[in-house]
Design an enzyme around this catalytic site. Structure first.
Site, PDB file in Angstrom:
ATOM      1  N   GLU A 166       0.786  -1.228   0.000  1.00 33.88           N
ATOM      2  CA  GLU A 166       0.000   0.000   0.000  1.00 33.88           C
ATOM      3  C   GLU A 166       0.824   1.287   0.000  1.00 33.88           C
ATOM      4  O   GLU A 166       0.822   2.057   0.975  1.00 33.88           O
ATOM      5  CB  GLU A 166      -0.980  -0.004   1.177  1.00 33.88           C
ATOM      6  N   GLU A 353      -5.194  -8.279  -0.333  1.00 30.65           N
ATOM      7  CA  GLU A 353      -6.039  -7.995   0.845  1.00 30.65           C
ATOM      8  C   GLU A 353      -7.458  -7.692   0.397  1.00 30.65           C
ATOM      9  O   GLU A 353      -7.663  -6.983  -0.584  1.00 30.65           O
ATOM     10  CB  GLU A 353      -5.544  -6.769   1.633  1.00 30.65           C
TER      11      GLU A 353
HETATM   12  C1  PNW Z   1      -4.794  -1.830   5.061  1.00 33.39           C
HETATM   13  N1  PNW Z   1      -7.317   4.154   4.582  1.00 33.39           N
HETATM   14  O1  PNW Z   1      -4.747  -0.592   5.737  1.00 33.39           O
HETATM   15  C2  PNW Z   1      -3.521  -2.523   5.539  1.00 33.39           C
HETATM   16  O2  PNW Z   1      -2.716  -3.067   4.537  1.00 33.39           O
HETATM   17  C3  PNW Z   1      -3.738  -3.472   6.646  1.00 33.39           C
HETATM   18  O3  PNW Z   1      -2.558  -3.558   7.394  1.00 33.39           O
HETATM   19  C4  PNW Z   1      -4.940  -3.041   7.460  1.00 33.39           C
HETATM   20  O4  PNW Z   1      -5.086  -3.779   8.644  1.00 33.39           O
HETATM   21  C5  PNW Z   1      -6.147  -3.178   6.559  1.00 33.39           C
HETATM   22  O5  PNW Z   1      -5.990  -2.445   5.357  1.00 33.39           O
HETATM   23  C6  PNW Z   1      -7.465  -2.769   7.183  1.00 33.39           C
HETATM   24  O6  PNW Z   1      -7.500  -1.405   7.453  1.00 33.39           O
HETATM   25  C7  PNW Z   1      -5.444   0.537   5.388  1.00 33.39           C
HETATM   26  O7  PNW Z   1      -7.514   4.947   5.523  1.00 33.39           O
HETATM   27  C8  PNW Z   1      -5.637   1.465   6.403  1.00 33.39           C
HETATM   28  O8  PNW Z   1      -7.675   4.413   3.416  1.00 33.39           O
HETATM   29  C9  PNW Z   1      -6.258   2.651   6.137  1.00 33.39           C
HETATM   30  C10 PNW Z   1      -6.680   2.928   4.840  1.00 33.39           C
HETATM   31  C11 PNW Z   1      -6.473   2.010   3.810  1.00 33.39           C
HETATM   32  C12 PNW Z   1      -5.856   0.805   4.099  1.00 33.39           C
END
Ligand code: PNW
Length: 447
Positions: A166, A353
């Site tokens: 990400e 994911e």
């Molecule tokens: C992803 N946003 O995180 C990560 O790759 C994981 O580690 C995490 O646990 C999972 O998604 C669930 O949140 C994100 O704010 C966190 O857009 C925040 C965002 C996107 C992805």
């Protein structure tokens, strides 16, 4: 009733990341990371939670592997904590850190589970942050050296490698929005971080080829899909900007060797520019072997000149939401995948994911989470549509195997198929675990 079958060789698995599950933050010679620092900064993480103990997977990894095995997972996506391998980021290698991941990988292989290793899932060594972190070009060389250490140590054992998880989160969420470590709110810093990370990705792929590593390497961007609220040109343009900011900013450099012109022009007009040096874009565009896609949410959006730098506003169109307050927008998953095929070709794709946070109801030691199952069912059906459309998807890693440290939300919003008691570390499969087990066993699902 409709049946949705997946190809016989489709790989169903699950995913986690180091800081979210390992704990043991002071053991095995581990150095500190930016998340140790961020979690200790008052007001940054809900309830002041930290990953100090997390799921204690550093000690309980064998239980995790048995959970994967009993579920029928064919692969496991985990990440390596850079500060376990090179505690200060660019100094000496810590053999104890390598040993931990050898124990984990050996255990996976002994149980017939293919490891997929993410090199960077956000736990940058704090010592490197102290020297500027990803805003500094110096961090690129340190990362490549760390990656090389991993490639050499795990030659023949780990076949699938992901450079970065990400990149949008590492750059914009962490440096423009400030919700994640290091918690800056500076758009130019976010552009600098994004660029250095992309160059580090390209340099790592180059090194991977030079070393002749037996395996495959890719990157795992997060995607979101926003459709225009109306057919007005200004709404269409606003969504194109949002798509270029969130998705295209990373996909275009990796696949086409340039940033999306639309976003470049927009940022330039506002006084921002990525710090591109000669040769960088060629480096970033090294051919990769597969693409990881993370997808959780999307929706509709429109033009609004009052709304920040992008002048784009998300419209609350009353979609159902997860308990995380993210829209449930499964059709966006299909749109992302068909957009990738149309724009970037037939590269093999792993969904690295997809999943949801929902509270589960405990009843006599059983955890019921019907809404998670519904979320997953809807997304797997859209994935099946993408396969039917010829999108080259090879596998699906459900986020997440178990409840864990959900970044700025601490332990309050876990995504797991398996419930974790954060006092005793007891793991208990939820209903969704048994449901997914059945999907894997049957190679598909029904609506
Ligand atoms: C992803 N946003 O995180 C990560 O790759 C994981 O580690 C995490 O646990 C999972 O998604 C669930 O949140 C994100 O704010 C966190 O857009 C925040 C965002 C996107 C992805």
């Amino acid at each position: 009733m409709t049946t949705f079958k997946f190809p016989n060789d489709f790989i169903f698995g699950s995913a986690t990341s180091s800081y979210q599950i390992e704990g043991a933050y002071k053991e095995g010679g581990r150095g500190m990371s930016i998340w140790d620092t961020f979690a200790r900064t008052p007001g940054k993480v809900e309830n002041g939670d930290t990953g100090d103990l997390a799921c204690d997977s550093y000690h309980l990894y064998k239980e995790d592997v048995q959970l994967l095995k009993n579920m029928g997972a064919k692969a496991y996506r985990f990440s390596v904590a850079w500060p376990r391998i090179i505690p200060v980021g660019d100094g000496a290698v810590n053999q104890e850190g390598l040993d931990y991941y050898h124990r984990l990988v050996d255990e996976l292989l002994a149980n017939g589970i293919e490891p997929m290793c993410t090199l960077y899932h956000w736990d940058l060594p704090q010592a490197l942050q102290d020297k500027g972190g990803w805003e500094s070009r110096e961090t690129i060389a340190a990362f490549v050296r760390y990656a090389e250490t991993m490639f050499k140590s795990f030659a023949g054992k780990i076949k699938n490698w992901i450079t970065f998880n990400e990149p949008w989160c590492v750059s914009f969420l962490s440096n423009e929005i400030g919700a994640h470590a290091p918690g800056k709110t500076d758009f130019q810093a976010a552009l600098d971080v994004a660029h250095h990370l992309l160059v580090a990705h390209g340099e790592t792929v180059k090194r991977f080829r030079e070393l002749g590593v037996d395996g495959a390497i890719g990157i795992a961007p997060n995607t979101e899909w926003f459709e225009p609220f109306s057919t007005k040109q200004e709404d269409i343009d606003a969504c194109a900007r949002r798509n270029a900011y969130f998705n295209g900013w990373f996909f275009d450099p990796v696949f086409k060797g340039h940033y999306p012109q639309l976003a470049l022009d927009w940022y330039k007009a506002k006084g921002y520019e990525p710090p591109v040096q000669p040769g960088d874009m060629e480096t970033i565009a090294q051919p990769i072997d597969f693409l990881g896609i993370n997808y959780y949410t999307g929706g509709v959006g429109r033009n609004n000149p009052e709304e920040g730098l992008l002048e784009f506003e998300i419209v609350d169109a009353a979609f159902d939401k997860t308990d995380f307050d993210w829209n449930i927008y499964p059709q966006g998953f299909y749109s992302v995948l068909t957009w990738v095929k149309a724009n970037y070709g037939d590269i093999p794709i792993y969904i690295t994911e997809n999943g949801a946070y929902y509270d589960s109801d405990e009843d006599n030691g059983k955890y019921h989470d019907p809404k998670r199952i519904e979320y997953l069912r809807k997304h797997l059906i859209q994935l099946n549509r993408a396969l039917a459309s010829g999108v080259n998807v090879k596998g699906y890693f459900l986020w997440s195997l178990m409840d864990n440290f959900e970044w700025a939300f601490g332990y309050s919003k876990p995504f797991g198929l398996v419930h974790v008691d954060f006092k005793t570390f007891k793991r208990t499969p939820k209903d969704s675990y048994y449901w997914y087990k059945q999907v894997i066993a049957e190679g598909g699902l029904e609506s």
